[in-house]
Design a protein around this motif. Structure first.
Motif, PDB file in Angstrom:
ATOM      1  N   GLY A   1      -1.333   5.491  -0.771  1.00  0.00           N
ATOM      2  CA  GLY A   1      -0.059   5.220  -0.152  1.00  0.00           C
ATOM      3  C   GLY A   1       0.708   6.794  -0.074  1.00  0.00           C
TER       4      GLY A   1
ATOM      5  N   ARG B   1       4.254   7.205   1.025  1.00  0.00           N
ATOM      6  CA  ARG B   1       5.648   7.185   0.626  1.00  0.00           C
ATOM      7  C   ARG B   1       5.694   7.231  -0.895  1.00  0.00           C
ATOM      8  NH1 ARG B   1       4.385   5.872   5.762  1.00  0.00           N
ATOM      9  NH2 ARG B   1       3.810   3.821   5.036  1.00  0.00           N
TER      10      ARG B   1
ATOM     11  N   SER C   1      -8.494  12.677   2.680  1.00  0.00           N
ATOM     12  CA  SER C   1      -7.502  11.688   3.773  1.00  0.00           C
ATOM     13  C   SER C   1      -7.071  12.467   5.030  1.00  0.00           C
ATOM     14  CB  SER C   1      -6.221  11.497   2.596  1.00  0.00           C
ATOM     15  OG  SER C   1      -4.975  11.087   3.432  1.00  0.00           O
ATOM     16  N   SER C   2      -6.675  11.889   5.855  1.00  0.00           N
ATOM     17  CA  SER C   2      -6.234  12.514   7.012  1.00  0.00           C
ATOM     18  C   SER C   2      -5.063  13.244   6.882  1.00  0.00           C
ATOM     19  CB  SER C   2      -6.212  11.316   8.076  1.00  0.00           C
ATOM     20  OG  SER C   2      -4.807  10.789   7.845  1.00  0.00           O
TER      21      SER C   2
ATOM     22  N   PHE D   1     -10.474  10.042   5.426  1.00  0.00           N
ATOM     23  CA  PHE D   1     -10.147   8.602   6.164  1.00  0.00           C
ATOM     24  C   PHE D   1      -8.967   8.596   7.057  1.00  0.00           C
ATOM     25  CE2 PHE D   1     -12.317   6.392   2.112  1.00  0.00           C
ATOM     26  CZ  PHE D   1     -13.581   6.798   2.731  1.00  0.00           C
TER      27      PHE D   1
ATOM     28  N   THR E   1      -6.022   6.151   8.194  1.00  0.00           N
ATOM     29  CA  THR E   1      -5.486   4.696   8.203  1.00  0.00           C
ATOM     30  C   THR E   1      -6.223   3.623   8.437  1.00  0.00           C
ATOM     31  OG1 THR E   1      -3.564   6.093   9.066  1.00  0.00           O
ATOM     32  CG2 THR E   1      -3.519   3.777   8.873  1.00  0.00           C
TER      33      THR E   1
ATOM     34  N   ARG F   1      -5.063  -3.317   2.247  1.00  0.00           N
ATOM     35  CA  ARG F   1      -4.028  -3.243   1.083  1.00  0.00           C
ATOM     36  C   ARG F   1      -2.609  -3.601   1.631  1.00  0.00           C
ATOM     37  NH1 ARG F   1      -4.207   2.946   1.005  1.00  0.00           N
ATOM     38  NH2 ARG F   1      -2.233   2.755   0.845  1.00  0.00           N
TER      39      ARG F   1
ATOM     40  N   ALA G   1       1.341  -0.742   6.614  1.00  0.00           N
ATOM     41  CA  ALA G   1       2.066  -1.321   7.607  1.00  0.00           C
ATOM     42  C   ALA G   1       1.517  -2.661   8.308  1.00  0.00           C
ATOM     43  CB  ALA G   1       2.463  -0.198   8.532  1.00  0.00           C
TER      44      ALA G   1
ATOM     45  N   THR H   1      10.755  -2.974   9.456  1.00  0.00           N
ATOM     46  CA  THR H   1      11.269  -1.669   9.832  1.00  0.00           C
ATOM     47  C   THR H   1      10.223  -0.877  10.564  1.00  0.00           C
ATOM     48  OG1 THR H   1      12.706  -1.874   7.822  1.00  0.00           O
ATOM     49  CG2 THR H   1      12.318   0.371   8.877  1.00  0.00           C
TER      50      THR H   1
ATOM     51  N   TYR I   1       9.366   2.764  11.818  1.00  0.00           N
ATOM     52  CA  TYR I   1      10.003   4.389  11.892  1.00  0.00           C
ATOM     53  C   TYR I   1       9.768   4.803  13.285  1.00  0.00           C
ATOM     54  CZ  TYR I   1       9.914   3.513   6.729  1.00  0.00           C
ATOM     55  OH  TYR I   1      10.006   2.994   5.535  1.00  0.00           O
TER      56      TYR I   1
ATOM     57  N   LEU J   1       5.781   6.899  16.390  1.00  0.00           N
ATOM     58  CA  LEU J   1       4.928   7.430  15.399  1.00  0.00           C
ATOM     59  C   LEU J   1       3.683   6.930  15.763  1.00  0.00           C
ATOM     60  CD1 LEU J   1       6.695   7.076  11.915  1.00  0.00           C
ATOM     61  CD2 LEU J   1       6.787   9.070  13.468  1.00  0.00           C
TER      62      LEU J   1
ATOM     63  N   ARG K   1      -0.845   6.513  14.867  1.00  0.00           N
ATOM     64  CA  ARG K   1      -1.934   6.513  13.841  1.00  0.00           C
ATOM     65  C   ARG K   1      -3.401   6.415  14.565  1.00  0.00           C
ATOM     66  NH1 ARG K   1       1.251   8.958  11.724  1.00  0.00           N
ATOM     67  NH2 ARG K   1       2.425   8.569   9.482  1.00  0.00           N
TER      68      ARG K   1
ATOM     69  N   ASP L   1       6.260  11.165   5.571  1.00  0.00           N
ATOM     70  CA  ASP L   1       5.249  10.567   6.940  1.00  0.00           C
ATOM     71  C   ASP L   1       5.319  11.827   7.672  1.00  0.00           C
ATOM     72  OD1 ASP L   1       4.353   8.096   7.064  1.00  0.00           O
ATOM     73  OD2 ASP L   1       6.211   7.130   7.462  1.00  0.00           O
TER      74      ASP L   1
HETATM   75  O1  LIG Z   1      -4.822   8.191   6.672  1.00  0.00           O
HETATM   76  C1  LIG Z   1      -4.677   8.275   5.551  1.00  0.00           C
HETATM   77  O2  LIG Z   1      -4.832   9.446   5.011  1.00  0.00           O
HETATM   78  C2  LIG Z   1      -3.417   7.438   5.003  1.00  0.00           C
HETATM   79  O3  LIG Z   1      -3.271   6.243   5.680  1.00  0.00           O
HETATM   80  C3  LIG Z   1      -2.552   5.359   5.082  1.00  0.00           C
HETATM   81  O4  LIG Z   1      -1.096   5.971   5.327  1.00  0.00           O
HETATM   82  P1  LIG Z   1      -0.293   5.823   6.694  1.00  0.00           P
HETATM   83  O5  LIG Z   1      -0.866   6.265   7.894  1.00  0.00           O
HETATM   84  O6  LIG Z   1       1.151   6.096   6.422  1.00  0.00           O
HETATM   85  O7  LIG Z   1      -0.386   4.256   6.871  1.00  0.00           O
HETATM   86  P2  LIG Z   1       0.770   3.118   6.625  1.00  0.00           P
HETATM   87  O8  LIG Z   1       1.529   2.981   5.484  1.00  0.00           O
HETATM   88  O9  LIG Z   1       0.148   1.935   7.060  1.00  0.00           O
HETATM   89  O10 LIG Z   1       1.780   3.416   8.080  1.00  0.00           O
HETATM   90  C4  LIG Z   1       1.250   3.362   9.225  1.00  0.00           C
HETATM   91  C5  LIG Z   1       2.451   3.789  10.130  1.00  0.00           C
HETATM   92  O11 LIG Z   1       3.668   2.879   9.954  1.00  0.00           O
HETATM   93  C6  LIG Z   1       4.670   3.456   9.934  1.00  0.00           C
HETATM   94  N1  LIG Z   1       5.544   2.478   9.035  1.00  0.00           N
HETATM   95  C7  LIG Z   1       5.210   2.208   7.741  1.00  0.00           C
HETATM   96  C8  LIG Z   1       5.707   1.388   7.007  1.00  0.00           C
HETATM   97  C9  LIG Z   1       7.153   0.758   7.508  1.00  0.00           C
HETATM   98  O12 LIG Z   1       7.564   0.003   6.865  1.00  0.00           O
HETATM   99  N2  LIG Z   1       7.088   1.118   8.728  1.00  0.00           N
HETATM  100  C10 LIG Z   1       6.873   2.295   9.594  1.00  0.00           C
HETATM  101  O13 LIG Z   1       7.139   2.264  10.704  1.00  0.00           O
HETATM  102  C11 LIG Z   1       4.489   4.833   9.165  1.00  0.00           C
HETATM  103  O14 LIG Z   1       5.363   5.658   9.298  1.00  0.00           O
HETATM  104  C12 LIG Z   1       2.864   5.143   9.915  1.00  0.00           C
HETATM  105  O15 LIG Z   1       3.259   5.937  11.041  1.00  0.00           O
HETATM  106  C13 LIG Z   1      -2.592   4.882   3.981  1.00  0.00           C
HETATM  107  O16 LIG Z   1      -1.586   4.245   3.283  1.00  0.00           O
HETATM  108  C14 LIG Z   1      -2.750   6.350   3.003  1.00  0.00           C
HETATM  109  O17 LIG Z   1      -2.957   5.644   1.433  1.00  0.00           O
HETATM  110  C15 LIG Z   1      -3.741   7.167   3.393  1.00  0.00           C
HETATM  111  O18 LIG Z   1      -5.105   6.742   3.069  1.00  0.00           O
END
Ligand SMILES: O=C(O)[C@H]1O[C@H](OP(=O)(O)OP(=O)(O)OC[C@H]2O[C@@H](n3ccc(=O)[nH]c3=O)[C@H](O)[C@@H]2O)[C@H](O)[C@@H](O)[C@H]1O
Length: 420
Positions: free
Chosen positions: A177, A179, A217-218, A269, A271, A278, A282, A297, A299, A307, A309, A384
């Protein structure tokens, strides 16, 4: 009123001793006139002190043994059985974080092809532990035993290496996680740094030393703007404490590779998503909220940019993990000493096709046949990064890694799993 804890462990132990001594003295003067009575009471006090001390040491050792959920002949038998290899040329793998998302999938894949697998997990409550228990039940039904314990427990690790000569360690236990690091920073230090060092210490001392594959992690690419992200790119601008601890992990493992000859492979890894995932991520929380008619929500980045991924499906990640284990060269050290150079590798495991968060939501809406109540807000400064995008040429060349599941297909499988 003093709390029970204060009564048992006074905050100023010195004062406690003095007060008690005075009290004993007063009692002493009042009650004992004759020397012989004094002598008898002195003996009594010595006996009392001795029995108190031995009781304390019993309590100390007892709390060590009784609170641990591991150890004993039966436990060792379960560990040995689980580690048994059922194919020629197979490996025995200690999988940390085995009740976690990636850990449970990798454990199953290894077991299915005949490798020996022992899981280790502390079942912490970062998210609903009942999901971890359900994954554990699934693994148990495939004869994978999960030891309940913390990677920071050096005695437990020493015991595990004593019982099984693991050829490989797949280290996936971590505080995940991005955040959440602002809420609970120390959890990241405990799980991603301290426990990594404890594990590496155990691996370095083990005979034979195992080869280690672990989850980076990425997020280590942080504010990197060069696209797509390659392993040789700059990774010294982490945007979150999570990313910083993963980057620290890459440096720490390098040190152990350099000094002790441990074979190390770090996997970045991107995302990871899919069935048994988990709930804090998101795609998972969005699905739950959409189904419950609650708002989500979304972002949005700087200047209103969406944003994005490089969402990567779990089965593809598993193939990358298994490929890494299969190609990991041996560690060279023994007796805690390096005997020659050992491999140190880092690979991106991504999907190579970033998708924006609103597109992800659109796919979910179609699969769920429901509309999301969207609340679009500017990305708060919470760690983020605006986008991720993996270059996977290196993993393709050296691990045979080839992701085959796009987000549309992967989310369909996730939604189907969730409705079971
Ligand atoms: O690659 C990684 O190394 C990481 O990947 C993952 O992180 P993230 O890429 O941040 O995934 P994730 O929380 O699903 O948010 C995805 C998108 O949704 C956006 N997001 C998120 C929550 C929200 O309420 N709103 C929103 O827009 C948010 O801003 C983002 O743009 C793993 O959780 C982390 O443990 C780690 O392994």
């Amino acid at each position: 009123m003093p709390s029970l804890e204060e009564e048992l462990f006074p905050s100023t132990p010195g004062k406690f001793k003095i007060d008690r001594a005075h009290a004993i003295n007063r009692q002493f003067n009042r009650c004992f006139a004759s020397t012989s009575t004094m002598f008898l009471w002195a003996l009594f006090l010595i006996a009392l002190t001795a029995s108190y001390l031995s009781f304390q040491s019993f309590v100390d050792s007892g709390s060590r043994y009784f609170s641990a959920s591991w150890g004993g002949i039966q436990w060792e038998k379960q560990v040995r059985n689980s580690a048994q290899i059922h194919r020629s040329g197979g490996m025995s793998v200690l999988v940390t974080g085995a009740a976690g998302f990636v850990g449970s999938h990798v454990s199953l894949a290894l077991k299915r092809r005949g490798d020996g697998v022992v899981g280790l997990d502390n079942f912490n409550n970062y998210y609903d532990p009942s999901l971890k228990q359900a994954r554990k039940a699934l693994l148990n039904s495939h004869n994978v035993f999960i030891v309940e314990g913390d990677v920071n427990d050096a005695r437990l690790l020493a015991k595990l290496f004593d019982v099984v000569a693991f050829s490989h360690v797949m280290h996936l236990a971590a505080q995940a996680g991005v955040r959440y690091a602002m809420e609970n920073p120390h959890s990241y230090v405990h799980s991603n740094i301290a426990s990594l060092v404890t594990l590496l210490e155990a691996c370095k001392s083990a005979n034979p030393q195992p080869a280690i594959v672990w989850a980076s992690s990425s997020s280590v690419y942080g504010l990197n703007e060069k696209v797509p992200f390659s392993e040789s790119d700059q990774t010294d601008q982490p945007a979150s404490l999570y990313a910083a601890t993963k980057k620290a992990g890459e440096e720490i493992t390098h040190t152990y590779n350099h000094i002790y000859g441990l074979s190390v492979t770090g996997l970045r890894f991107f995302t990871v998503y899919g069935p048994w995932g988990r709930p804090d991520m998101a795609y998972f929380s969005f699905t739950r909220n959409i189904l419950q008619g609650k708002p989500i929500t979304i972002y949005r980045g700087k200047n209103g940019v969406d944003l994005a991924r490089d969402f990567t499906y779990i089965d593809d990640i598993v193939k990358g993990c298994v490929g890494s284990l299969d190609t990991a060269g041996k560690s060279t050290g023994s007796g805690g000493k390096k005997r020659g150079p050992a491999p140190y590798r880092v690979y991106n495991l991504g999907n190579t096709s970033p998708v924006t968060v609103p597109t992800l939501v659109g796919i979910l809406e179609r699969h769920l046949k429901m509309k999301a109540k969207k609340n679009v807000v500017d990305m708060p400064g919470n760690g983020d990064v605006p986008f991720t995008h993996a270059n996977i040429s290196l993993a393709r060349r050296e691990l045979g890694y080839k992701p085959t599941t796009d987000l549309q297909t992967g989310l369909k499988k996730f939604v189907r799993w969730g409705s079971l």
